[in-house]
Design a protein around this motif. Structure first.
Motif, mmCIF file in Angstrom:
data_model
loop_
_atom_site.group_PDB
_atom_site.id
_atom_site.type_symbol
_atom_site.label_atom_id
_atom_site.label_comp_id
_atom_site.label_asym_id
_atom_site.label_seq_id
_atom_site.Cartn_x
_atom_site.Cartn_y
_atom_site.Cartn_z
ATOM 1 N N ALA A 58 0.824 -1.207 0.000
ATOM 2 C CA ALA A 58 0.000 0.000 0.000
ATOM 3 C C ALA A 58 0.862 1.263 0.000
ATOM 4 O O ALA A 58 0.432 2.314 -0.466
ATOM 5 C CB ALA A 58 -0.929 -0.005 1.213
ATOM 6 N N LEU A 59 2.070 1.137 0.546
ATOM 7 C CA LEU A 59 2.927 2.329 0.688
ATOM 8 C C LEU A 59 3.937 2.462 -0.438
ATOM 9 O O LEU A 59 4.628 3.475 -0.548
ATOM 10 C CB LEU A 59 3.665 2.290 2.035
ATOM 11 N N ALA A 60 4.025 1.435 -1.278
ATOM 12 C CA ALA A 60 5.090 1.366 -2.283
ATOM 13 C C ALA A 60 5.172 2.628 -3.151
ATOM 14 O O ALA A 60 6.261 3.086 -3.468
ATOM 15 C CB ALA A 60 4.907 0.127 -3.150
ATOM 16 N N ASN A 61 4.010 3.181 -3.529
ATOM 17 C CA ASN A 61 4.021 4.345 -4.432
ATOM 18 C C ASN A 61 4.101 5.669 -3.700
ATOM 19 O O ASN A 61 4.041 6.721 -4.335
ATOM 20 C CB ASN A 61 2.746 4.384 -5.273
ATOM 21 N N GLY A 97 10.785 3.354 7.148
ATOM 22 C CA GLY A 97 11.563 2.274 6.532
ATOM 23 C C GLY A 97 11.030 0.907 6.924
ATOM 24 O O GLY A 97 10.912 0.005 6.096
ATOM 25 N N VAL A 98 10.676 0.775 8.198
ATOM 26 C CA VAL A 98 10.122 -0.489 8.704
ATOM 27 C C VAL A 98 8.798 -0.792 7.998
ATOM 28 O O VAL A 98 8.570 -1.910 7.529
ATOM 29 C CB VAL A 98 9.909 -0.409 10.246
ATOM 30 N N LEU A 99 7.935 0.215 7.918
ATOM 31 C CA LEU A 99 6.617 0.004 7.292
ATOM 32 C C LEU A 99 6.776 -0.359 5.821
ATOM 33 O O LEU A 99 6.157 -1.302 5.335
ATOM 34 C CB LEU A 99 5.753 1.268 7.430
ATOM 35 N N LYS A 100 7.647 0.376 5.115
ATOM 36 C CA LYS A 100 7.794 0.138 3.672
ATOM 37 C C LYS A 100 8.417 -1.219 3.373
ATOM 38 O O LYS A 100 8.124 -1.817 2.345
ATOM 39 C CB LYS A 100 8.649 1.243 3.048
ATOM 40 N N SER A 101 9.265 -1.683 4.273
ATOM 41 C CA SER A 101 9.934 -2.970 4.028
ATOM 42 C C SER A 101 9.145 -4.118 4.643
ATOM 43 O O SER A 101 9.403 -5.283 4.350
ATOM 44 C CB SER A 101 11.349 -2.936 4.609
#
Ligand code: HEC
Length: 103
Positions: A58-61, A97-101
């Motif tokens: 969901a956060l990738a973009n 960073g934690v959320l995106k990974s």
């Protein structure tokens, strides 16, 4: 001076700009905050509930800046509050960073 700038630039290209990582103890506390507070709106697995999903897909973009600003200042007119009295800027950068990974 120029060398320093190049070094910083290199650090920024790899991973999320290597802001100072929170201590192991703080990392545990921030992960607990995610489970205990953020999940209240974003869902038990952060898959989205009243608030949107915070899963990596969901956060990738979304840019790190947008996510950092949202967590820091909240979003006016929505339930998303500011967390800057709870989390230091470096901690918010780390958290994004934690959320995106998803790690
Ligand atoms: C009281 C409910 C609530 C809590 C608690 C909450 N959020 Fe939110 N959050 C929201 C809502 C609602 C939005 C969407 C705002 C909008 O409409 O733009 C949001 C948006 C976000 C976004 C932007 C997502 C995107 O797709 O643009 C991030 C990142 C975020 N929250 C992180 C967090 C984190 C991290 C915590 C815990 C420290 C947290 N939120 C706690 C309600 C909450």
């Amino acid at each position: 001076m120029l060398k320093m700038k190049k070094l910083l630039l290199l650090l920024c290209v790899s991973s999320s700009c290597l802001a100072a990582e929170p201590s192991a103890e703080r990392q545990t506390e921030i992960r607990a905050l995610l489970q205990n507070s953020c999940s209240g709106c974003h869902g038990a697995g952060l898959q989205g509930a009243m608030g949107p999903s915070l899963k990596p897909e969901a956060l990738a973009n979304k840019t790190d800046e947008l996510l950092i600003t949202t967590i820091t200042n909240g979003r006016k007119g929505t339930a998303m509050a500011s967390w800057k009295s709870t989390l230091e800027p470096d901690e918010i950068t780390w958290l994004v960073g934690v959320l995106k990974s998803g790690k």
